[in-house]
Design a protein around this motif. Structure first.
Motif, PDB file in Angstrom:
ATOM      1  N   HIS A 199       0.934  -1.138   0.020  1.00  0.00           N
ATOM      2  CA  HIS A 199      -0.089   0.035  -0.105  1.00  0.00           C
ATOM      3  C   HIS A 199       1.001   1.348  -0.123  1.00  0.00           C
ATOM      4  N   VAL A 200       1.875   1.176   0.970  1.00  0.00           N
ATOM      5  CA  VAL A 200       2.915   2.241   0.770  1.00  0.00           C
ATOM      6  C   VAL A 200       3.490   2.792  -0.579  1.00  0.00           C
ATOM      7  N   ASN A 201       4.152   1.539  -0.973  1.00  0.00           N
ATOM      8  CA  ASN A 201       4.695   1.395  -2.420  1.00  0.00           C
ATOM      9  C   ASN A 201       3.694   1.950  -3.276  1.00  0.00           C
ATOM     10  N   LYS A 202       2.644   1.795  -3.336  1.00  0.00           N
ATOM     11  CA  LYS A 202       1.569   2.068  -4.402  1.00  0.00           C
ATOM     12  C   LYS A 202       1.217   3.742  -4.273  1.00  0.00           C
ATOM     13  N   ASN A 203       1.133   3.986  -3.115  1.00  0.00           N
ATOM     14  CA  ASN A 203       0.969   5.547  -2.847  1.00  0.00           C
ATOM     15  C   ASN A 203       2.275   6.406  -3.258  1.00  0.00           C
ATOM     16  N   PHE A 204       3.252   5.701  -2.901  1.00  0.00           N
ATOM     17  CA  PHE A 204       4.834   6.437  -3.375  1.00  0.00           C
ATOM     18  C   PHE A 204       4.609   6.547  -4.779  1.00  0.00           C
ATOM     19  N   LEU A 205       4.356   5.302  -5.563  1.00  0.00           N
ATOM     20  CA  LEU A 205       4.245   5.521  -7.143  1.00  0.00           C
ATOM     21  C   LEU A 205       3.407   6.421  -7.412  1.00  0.00           C
ATOM     22  N   ASP A 206       1.930   6.627  -7.000  1.00  0.00           N
ATOM     23  CA  ASP A 206       1.073   7.588  -7.398  1.00  0.00           C
ATOM     24  C   ASP A 206       1.893   9.029  -7.011  1.00  0.00           C
ATOM     25  N   GLN A 207       2.198   9.263  -6.060  1.00  0.00           N
ATOM     26  CA  GLN A 207       3.141  10.514  -5.865  1.00  0.00           C
ATOM     27  C   GLN A 207       4.375  10.917  -6.759  1.00  0.00           C
ATOM     28  N   VAL A 208       4.959   9.919  -7.230  1.00  0.00           N
ATOM     29  CA  VAL A 208       5.834   9.926  -8.024  1.00  0.00           C
ATOM     30  C   VAL A 208       5.333  10.325  -9.555  1.00  0.00           C
TER      31      VAL A 208
ATOM     32  N   PHE B 270      11.842   1.765  -1.022  1.00  0.00           N
ATOM     33  CA  PHE B 270      10.739   1.476  -1.897  1.00  0.00           C
ATOM     34  C   PHE B 270      10.981   0.761  -3.365  1.00  0.00           C
ATOM     35  N   SER B 271      10.614   0.680  -4.198  1.00  0.00           N
ATOM     36  CA  SER B 271      10.778  -0.164  -5.486  1.00  0.00           C
ATOM     37  C   SER B 271      12.226   0.007  -5.918  1.00  0.00           C
ATOM     38  N   ASP B 272      12.667  -1.092  -6.399  1.00  0.00           N
ATOM     39  CA  ASP B 272      13.992  -1.201  -6.705  1.00  0.00           C
ATOM     40  C   ASP B 272      14.394  -0.290  -7.830  1.00  0.00           C
ATOM     41  N   GLU B 273      13.565   0.215  -8.603  1.00  0.00           N
ATOM     42  CA  GLU B 273      13.656   1.062  -9.867  1.00  0.00           C
ATOM     43  C   GLU B 273      13.931   2.583  -9.220  1.00  0.00           C
ATOM     44  N   PHE B 274      13.844   2.881  -7.977  1.00  0.00           N
ATOM     45  CA  PHE B 274      14.229   4.265  -7.632  1.00  0.00           C
ATOM     46  C   PHE B 274      15.742   4.361  -7.158  1.00  0.00           C
ATOM     47  N   THR B 275      16.554   5.365  -7.579  1.00  0.00           N
ATOM     48  CA  THR B 275      17.898   5.618  -6.936  1.00  0.00           C
ATOM     49  C   THR B 275      17.999   6.587  -6.026  1.00  0.00           C
ATOM     50  N   TYR B 276      18.573   6.515  -5.131  1.00  0.00           N
ATOM     51  CA  TYR B 276      18.775   7.602  -4.086  1.00  0.00           C
ATOM     52  C   TYR B 276      19.996   8.527  -4.123  1.00  0.00           C
ATOM     53  N   ILE B 277      19.785   9.784  -4.397  1.00  0.00           N
ATOM     54  CA  ILE B 277      20.806  10.594  -4.724  1.00  0.00           C
ATOM     55  C   ILE B 277      20.803  11.864  -3.742  1.00  0.00           C
ATOM     56  N   ILE B 278      21.950  12.078  -3.515  1.00  0.00           N
ATOM     57  CA  ILE B 278      22.148  13.035  -2.457  1.00  0.00           C
ATOM     58  C   ILE B 278      22.999  14.411  -3.065  1.00  0.00           C
ATOM     59  N   PHE B 279      22.178  15.448  -2.875  1.00  0.00           N
ATOM     60  CA  PHE B 279      22.955  16.764  -3.183  1.00  0.00           C
ATOM     61  C   PHE B 279      23.073  17.637  -1.957  1.00  0.00           C
ATOM     62  N   ARG B 280      24.031  18.697  -2.102  1.00  0.00           N
ATOM     63  CA  ARG B 280      24.326  19.371  -1.133  1.00  0.00           C
ATOM     64  C   ARG B 280      23.953  20.970  -1.350  1.00  0.00           C
ATOM     65  N   ASN B 281      23.076  21.550  -0.296  1.00  0.00           N
ATOM     66  CA  ASN B 281      22.538  22.993  -0.741  1.00  0.00           C
ATOM     67  C   ASN B 281      23.217  23.530   0.463  1.00  0.00           C
ATOM     68  N   GLY B 282      24.291  24.447   0.135  1.00  0.00           N
ATOM     69  CA  GLY B 282      25.132  24.896   1.097  1.00  0.00           C
ATOM     70  C   GLY B 282      25.989  23.726   2.003  1.00  0.00           C
ATOM     71  N   SER B 283      25.337  24.063   3.069  1.00  0.00           N
ATOM     72  CA  SER B 283      25.990  22.726   4.279  1.00  0.00           C
ATOM     73  C   SER B 283      25.004  21.667   4.419  1.00  0.00           C
TER      74      SER B 283
END
Length: 137
Positions: free
Chosen positions: A47-56, A84-97
């Motif tokens: 259910h959580v994965n489905k809701n997250f996919l809807d948000q995506v 979440f699903s394996d199709e997502f990649t977790y990316i990190i950005f830096r906004n200042g500090s």
């Protein structure tokens, strides 16, 4: 989904509150309740994965002018496993500090961010990376 949690609680309550049950029936009810709880957790994750996919889907289809943005730099693609699903990649950005983690499933956007040599404008909505644009110096 809620049926499973009701069955789990009912089994545990019956096993605890009925003193005349034999030990084998009590253990059977406790194990049955545990199995029902596992089914509930599996359905909850779906259910959580489905809701997250809807948000995506909503974030990816939204106009770039309606989403949030910040200026920052690409840090890394995290090796952590996504909840979440394996199709997502977790990316990190830096906004200042501050490091900002975002999820993305669009390979073109991921590659564009990883290849950036200067600062980026990062467009996102609800921790979902929508687009990146490299700033001209």
């Amino acid at each position: 989904m809620y049926f499973h949690i009701v069955v789990a609680v009912l089994c545990w309550v019956l096993a605890i509150l009925i003193p005349s049950l034999s030990d084998s029936y009590m253990v059977t009810l406790m194990v049955l309740g545990f199995i029902a709880l596992l089914f509930f957790l599996r359905e909850l994750l779906r259910h959580v994965n489905k809701n997250f996919l809807d948000q995506v889907e909503e974030a990816e289809n939204s106009d770039i002018h309606t989403v949030s943005s910040f200026q920052g730099t690409f840090v890394t693609i995290s090796d952590e496993e996504s909840p979440f699903s394996d199709e997502f990649t977790y990316i990190i950005f830096r906004n200042g500090s501050v490091e900002v983690p975002l999820f993305c499933r669009n390979l073109r956007i991921i590659q564009k961010a990883a290849r950036a040599t200067s600062e980026l404008i990062i467009y996102y909505k609800d921790h979902i990376l929508v687009n990146v644009e490299e700033l001209d110096d």
